[in-house]
Design a protein around this motif. Structure first.
Motif, PDB file in Angstrom:
ATOM      1  N   ARG A  57       0.862  -1.220   0.004  1.00 44.82           N
ATOM      2  CA  ARG A  57       0.086   0.091   0.072  1.00 44.82           C
ATOM      3  C   ARG A  57       0.931   1.198  -0.141  1.00 44.82           C
ATOM      4  O   ARG A  57       0.521   2.396  -0.602  1.00 44.82           O
ATOM      5  CB  ARG A  57      -0.894  -0.046   1.110  1.00 44.82           C
ATOM      6  CG  ARG A  57      -2.014   1.051   1.244  1.00 44.82           C
ATOM      7  CD  ARG A  57      -3.080   0.885   2.289  1.00 44.82           C
ATOM      8  NE  ARG A  57      -4.119   1.947   2.252  1.00 44.82           N
ATOM      9  CZ  ARG A  57      -4.553   2.501   3.350  1.00 44.82           C
ATOM     10  NH1 ARG A  57      -4.045   2.165   4.402  1.00 44.82           N
ATOM     11  NH2 ARG A  57      -5.451   3.292   3.023  1.00 44.82           N
ATOM     12  N   TRP A  58       2.044   1.291   0.670  1.00 42.64           N
ATOM     13  CA  TRP A  58       2.856   2.517   0.836  1.00 42.64           C
ATOM     14  C   TRP A  58       3.518   2.795  -0.629  1.00 42.64           C
ATOM     15  O   TRP A  58       3.796   3.903  -0.830  1.00 42.64           O
ATOM     16  CB  TRP A  58       3.855   2.152   1.960  1.00 42.64           C
ATOM     17  CG  TRP A  58       4.891   1.159   1.436  1.00 42.64           C
ATOM     18  CD1 TRP A  58       4.865  -0.226   2.095  1.00 42.64           C
ATOM     19  CD2 TRP A  58       5.971   1.366   0.819  1.00 42.64           C
ATOM     20  NE1 TRP A  58       6.081  -0.918   1.472  1.00 42.64           N
ATOM     21  CE2 TRP A  58       6.618   0.125   0.606  1.00 42.64           C
ATOM     22  CE3 TRP A  58       6.478   2.432  -0.068  1.00 42.64           C
ATOM     23  CZ2 TRP A  58       7.725  -0.390   0.011  1.00 42.64           C
ATOM     24  CZ3 TRP A  58       7.912   2.087  -0.786  1.00 42.64           C
ATOM     25  CH2 TRP A  58       8.467   0.883  -0.813  1.00 42.64           C
TER      26      TRP A  58
ATOM     27  N   ARG B 220       1.937   2.247  -3.671  1.00 40.13           N
ATOM     28  CA  ARG B 220       0.938   2.737  -4.263  1.00 40.13           C
ATOM     29  C   ARG B 220       0.842   4.015  -4.006  1.00 40.13           C
ATOM     30  O   ARG B 220       0.640   4.920  -4.952  1.00 40.13           O
ATOM     31  CB  ARG B 220      -0.348   1.725  -4.222  1.00 40.13           C
ATOM     32  CG  ARG B 220      -1.310   2.083  -5.114  1.00 40.13           C
ATOM     33  CD  ARG B 220      -2.385   1.333  -5.036  1.00 40.13           C
ATOM     34  NE  ARG B 220      -2.344  -0.260  -5.203  1.00 40.13           N
ATOM     35  CZ  ARG B 220      -2.299  -0.841  -6.446  1.00 40.13           C
ATOM     36  NH1 ARG B 220      -2.445  -0.260  -7.595  1.00 40.13           N
ATOM     37  NH2 ARG B 220      -1.942  -2.086  -6.576  1.00 40.13           N
ATOM     38  N   ILE B 221       0.549   4.389  -2.626  1.00 45.91           N
ATOM     39  CA  ILE B 221       0.505   5.583  -2.188  1.00 45.91           C
ATOM     40  C   ILE B 221       1.741   6.549  -2.863  1.00 45.91           C
ATOM     41  O   ILE B 221       1.341   7.738  -3.110  1.00 45.91           O
ATOM     42  CB  ILE B 221       0.298   5.958  -0.616  1.00 45.91           C
ATOM     43  CG1 ILE B 221      -1.132   5.211  -0.383  1.00 45.91           C
ATOM     44  CG2 ILE B 221       0.548   7.135  -0.190  1.00 45.91           C
ATOM     45  CD1 ILE B 221      -1.167   5.073   1.178  1.00 45.91           C
ATOM     46  N   SER B 222       3.057   6.093  -2.435  1.00 44.27           N
ATOM     47  CA  SER B 222       4.156   6.830  -3.037  1.00 44.27           C
ATOM     48  C   SER B 222       4.135   7.329  -4.461  1.00 44.27           C
ATOM     49  O   SER B 222       4.391   8.220  -4.783  1.00 44.27           O
ATOM     50  CB  SER B 222       5.457   6.209  -2.407  1.00 44.27           C
ATOM     51  OG  SER B 222       5.306   5.935  -1.023  1.00 44.27           O
TER      52      SER B 222
ATOM     53  N   HIS C 203       1.587   7.485  -6.318  1.00 40.94           N
ATOM     54  CA  HIS C 203       0.604   8.484  -6.675  1.00 40.94           C
ATOM     55  C   HIS C 203       1.065   9.975  -6.257  1.00 40.94           C
ATOM     56  O   HIS C 203       0.595  10.808  -6.581  1.00 40.94           O
ATOM     57  CB  HIS C 203      -0.649   8.225  -6.244  1.00 40.94           C
ATOM     58  CG  HIS C 203      -1.484   6.904  -6.899  1.00 40.94           C
ATOM     59  ND1 HIS C 203      -1.254   5.812  -6.986  1.00 40.94           N
ATOM     60  CD2 HIS C 203      -2.591   7.035  -8.142  1.00 40.94           C
ATOM     61  CE1 HIS C 203      -1.874   4.912  -7.653  1.00 40.94           C
ATOM     62  NE2 HIS C 203      -2.652   5.771  -8.614  1.00 40.94           N
TER      63      HIS C 203
END
Length: 193
Positions: free
Chosen positions: A17-18, A20-22, A24
């Protein structure tokens, strides 16, 4: 890790998840500097009062903005299926797996270059190694509202290199683990027919 911390990606493997967030976040940290350059071209930022733009300068500044944002958007390929397999609609190459090194090497090179440029620009702004002068003898703003606007727009760029490097490492680990599952492991025993 819980199932909320990772998301599956088509073709195998899980994207943390980290990561994917990074991924974006990268286009978002690049956007403010691009908006500053657009405002500069439109004359909304009066950094160089009296500056006479040469015919090639405005297109150059705008193309730099578009180019940097496109590079930032490529980071999304490190967490999306199109970063592992060429989309089917692409002529000739559609459906082929992208070699891991073909994504990792340029991404890490980009992360290194961006980090170096940001470090140089920041140090140059503080210590004035090189003072870019324009035809009016002015440099970048060093005080007042324009200086704060410039800082707000350009400081987020410092995160681009480290974010890209972290997402690239996650991509490399995921692709390596996926590849190890695909390659049969030889146990030393003769294979029977």
């Amino acid at each position: 890790m819980t199932t909320q911390d990772v998301e599956p990606i088509e073709g195998g493997g899980f994207v943390p998840r980290w990561a994917r967030i990074s991924a974006h976040a990268v286009p978002l940290v690049v956007l403010p500097s691009g908006l500053w350059r657009v405002a500069l071209v439109l004359g909304l930022v009066d950094r160089n009062s009296g500056h006479h733009w040469l015919s090639w300068e405005r297109p150059y500044v705008l193309s730099l903005t578009v180019f940097s944002e496109c590079l930032a958007l490529l980071t999304l390929g490190l967490v999306r299926p199109w970063g592992e397999v060429v989309p089917r609609w692409v002529p000739v190459l559609g459906g082929r797996r992208i070699p891991t090194a073909a994504a990792v090497i340029p991404a890490m090179a980009g992360a290194t270059v961006v980090t170096g440029l940001c470090a140089y620009a920041g140090l140059n702004y503080v210590f004035h190694f090189v003072q870019p002068l324009n035809d009016t003898g002015e440099t970048f703003p060093t005080s007042g509202p324009e200086m704060w606007a410039l800082m707000i727009c350009y400081v987020p760029l410092v995160a681009w290199g480290p974010l890209l490097a972290a997402v690239t490492i996650a991509y490399h680990r995921r692709r390596r683990s996926t590849r190890s599952r695909e390659v049969p492991v030889c146990t030393g025993h003769a294979m029977s027919r």
